[in-house]
Scaffold this active site. Sequence first.
Site, PDB file in Angstrom:
ATOM      1  N   CYS A  41       0.843  -1.200   0.000  1.00  0.00           N
ATOM      2  CA  CYS A  41       0.000   0.000   0.000  1.00  0.00           C
ATOM      3  C   CYS A  41       0.879   1.251   0.000  1.00  0.00           C
ATOM      4  O   CYS A  41       1.992   1.255   0.510  1.00  0.00           O
ATOM      5  CB  CYS A  41      -0.906  -0.002   1.230  1.00  0.00           C
ATOM      6  SG  CYS A  41      -2.067   1.389   1.254  1.00  0.00           S
ATOM      7  N   ASP A  43       0.395   3.802   1.711  1.00  0.00           N
ATOM      8  CA  ASP A  43       0.358   4.383   3.064  1.00  0.00           C
ATOM      9  C   ASP A  43       1.778   4.697   3.560  1.00  0.00           C
ATOM     10  O   ASP A  43       2.666   3.839   3.489  1.00  0.00           O
ATOM     11  CB  ASP A  43      -0.328   3.377   3.998  1.00  0.00           C
ATOM     12  CG  ASP A  43      -0.668   3.984   5.341  1.00  0.00           C
ATOM     13  OD1 ASP A  43      -1.852   4.004   5.695  1.00  0.00           O
ATOM     14  OD2 ASP A  43       0.270   4.422   6.053  1.00  0.00           O
ATOM     15  N   ARG A  45       3.040   4.842   6.334  1.00  0.00           N
ATOM     16  CA  ARG A  45       3.538   4.106   7.504  1.00  0.00           C
ATOM     17  C   ARG A  45       4.049   2.721   7.164  1.00  0.00           C
ATOM     18  O   ARG A  45       4.567   2.009   8.019  1.00  0.00           O
ATOM     19  CB  ARG A  45       2.404   3.976   8.545  1.00  0.00           C
ATOM     20  CG  ARG A  45       1.876   5.310   9.035  1.00  0.00           C
ATOM     21  CD  ARG A  45       0.550   5.169   9.743  1.00  0.00           C
ATOM     22  NE  ARG A  45      -0.509   4.711   8.831  1.00  0.00           N
ATOM     23  CZ  ARG A  45      -1.761   4.485   9.198  1.00  0.00           C
ATOM     24  NH1 ARG A  45      -2.119   4.649  10.464  1.00  0.00           N
ATOM     25  NH2 ARG A  45      -2.656   4.081   8.318  1.00  0.00           N
ATOM     26  N   HIS A  97      -2.197  -4.021   5.036  1.00  0.00           N
ATOM     27  CA  HIS A  97      -1.963  -3.614   6.430  1.00  0.00           C
ATOM     28  C   HIS A  97      -3.282  -3.270   7.100  1.00  0.00           C
ATOM     29  O   HIS A  97      -4.205  -2.758   6.449  1.00  0.00           O
ATOM     30  CB  HIS A  97      -0.995  -2.425   6.487  1.00  0.00           C
ATOM     31  CG  HIS A  97      -1.553  -1.159   5.917  1.00  0.00           C
ATOM     32  ND1 HIS A  97      -2.017  -0.121   6.691  1.00  0.00           N
ATOM     33  CD2 HIS A  97      -1.754  -0.774   4.634  1.00  0.00           C
ATOM     34  CE1 HIS A  97      -2.460   0.844   5.910  1.00  0.00           C
ATOM     35  NE2 HIS A  97      -2.317   0.472   4.652  1.00  0.00           N
ATOM     36  N   CYS A 100      -6.002   0.216   7.018  1.00  0.00           N
ATOM     37  CA  CYS A 100      -5.777   0.700   5.653  1.00  0.00           C
ATOM     38  C   CYS A 100      -6.916   1.646   5.239  1.00  0.00           C
ATOM     39  O   CYS A 100      -8.086   1.251   5.214  1.00  0.00           O
ATOM     40  CB  CYS A 100      -5.694  -0.481   4.684  1.00  0.00           C
ATOM     41  SG  CYS A 100      -5.411   0.032   2.977  1.00  0.00           S
TER      42      CYS A 100
HETATM   43 ZN   LIG Z   1      -3.375   1.181   3.001  1.00  0.00          ZN
END
Ligand SMILES: [Zn+2]
Length: 213
Positions: A41, A43, A45, A97, A100
């Site tokens: 992803c 993202d 993090r 994750h 998400c």
């Molecule tokens: Zn995500």
Amino acid sequence: MKIETIFQNNEKWVAEKLAINTNYFNELAQGQRPEFLYIGCSDSRVTAEDLMGVQPGDVFVHRNVANLVNNVDLNVMSVVNYAIRHLKVNHVVVCGHYNCGGVKAAMQPVDMGILNPWLRNIRDVYRLHKDELNAIEDINARYNRLVELNVEEQCVNLIKTAAVQEAFRDRGLIVHGWVFDINTGKLIDLKINFQEKLEAIKEIYNLSDSPMF
Ligand SMILES: [Zn+2]
């Protein structure tokens, strides 16, 4: 963070690498032979190298919202083909994750504009597993389960491709489904059974026998 800080960090990183190996960047410039393709992803993090503890050169990476392997997305399909057919990676990882945002957005039945066609892929995963998901009363548990099922379905999408089927037949390439638990930092292996998944879809998606071209 200031932009200047980033360049200072970079200088420090270069010095650290050279202190360990004076040829570090010369060797890096020779080319890449990563063993893994990682699809994760976008993202901020969830950084592939950090959570796997690997270095530049170890992993070929593709990231998009909610780690989707969409058949008509030229970007992910180019990455998959290049990594498998040219770089000859032997492991392909789809890593989702918990928490998400992409998966959470897909669970909201509202119009999200340009995100609609992208989130549609996750909504289709929900539809495929509606009975199991709707039986989970706790909304967070349901959300986490959809994260896992989405990873599983993206692994199936990979197994539907000719590149993956051929590399599995010729050199035993494996597809892995993982979830990064953002609450603990741990990676969870969903233990995708490649052979079982391939058998289940082979009748319709078999592309590795009797090539047309
Ligand atoms: Zn995500």
